[in-house]
Design a protein around this motif. Structure first.
Motif: not given
Length: 169
Positions: A79-101
């Motif tokens: 599960a990832a909060c990226f500001g999309g609509r509920e249930g939306e799927v996105r492929l994300l680059d892990p380097r774009s995630l916060g280091a201490g999220a």
């Protein structure tokens, strides 16, 4: 109808074959939608896919099992909060995630992905599922349940899994 993430997953797997791909599900199933990645991995494993691991809240415990398979690509579903609509799927680059999220699992995905990339010499892609809610004792929302079902069908088709229970699809 094909979705952008499905096409991107297919393109990313071209030439690799199912034996070179691993899915590591992450999340806490006791917290509603936060369990999406864990649920996806469990459903794939129930279809007989042996390269799908349910890392739950301790995905770091599965790193050596993943590495033993010598994958070229590791998909980490969470599960990832990226500001999309509920249930939306996105492929994300892990380097774009916060280091201490903040996360409900023991390790942030960014250092987990970096470790797997270094240890396995592979590419890591985060399959993010936008949660509707992640509260203690709640079930998975209909939107996230639908996204997990779509992802299950996509990965089962690509990784050679049959229908639930191991029957041919």
């Amino acid at each position: 109808m094909s979705s952008p993430w499905r096409d991107e997953i297919r393109r990313g797997l071209c030439g690799e074959g199912p034996a070179r791909v691993v899915l590591l599900g992450v999340g806490n199933r006791l917290r509603g939608d936060d369990g999406a990645g864990s649920l996806l991995a469990a459903r794939l494993a129930a279809r007989g896919i042996d390269r799908a691991f349910d890392g739950g809240t301790t995905p770091e415990n599965y790193c050596e099992l993943v590495a033993a398979l010598s994958p070229r690509t590791v998909f980490i579903a969470d599960a990832a909060c990226f500001g999309g609509r509920e249930g939306e799927v996105r492929l994300l680059d892990p380097r774009s995630l916060g280091a201490g999220a903040f996360s409900t699992h023991g390790i942030s995905l960014r250092p987990l992905a970096a470790y797997l990339e270094e240890r396995c010499g592979c590419r890591v892609v985060v399959v993010g599922i936008q949660p509707a809610a992640a509260r203690d004792g709640e079930g998975v929302s209909p939107a996230v349940t639908g996204a997990v079902a779509e992802l299950e069908d996509c990965f089962a088709g690509l990784l050679g899994g049959g229908a639930p229970g191991g029957a041919p699809a």
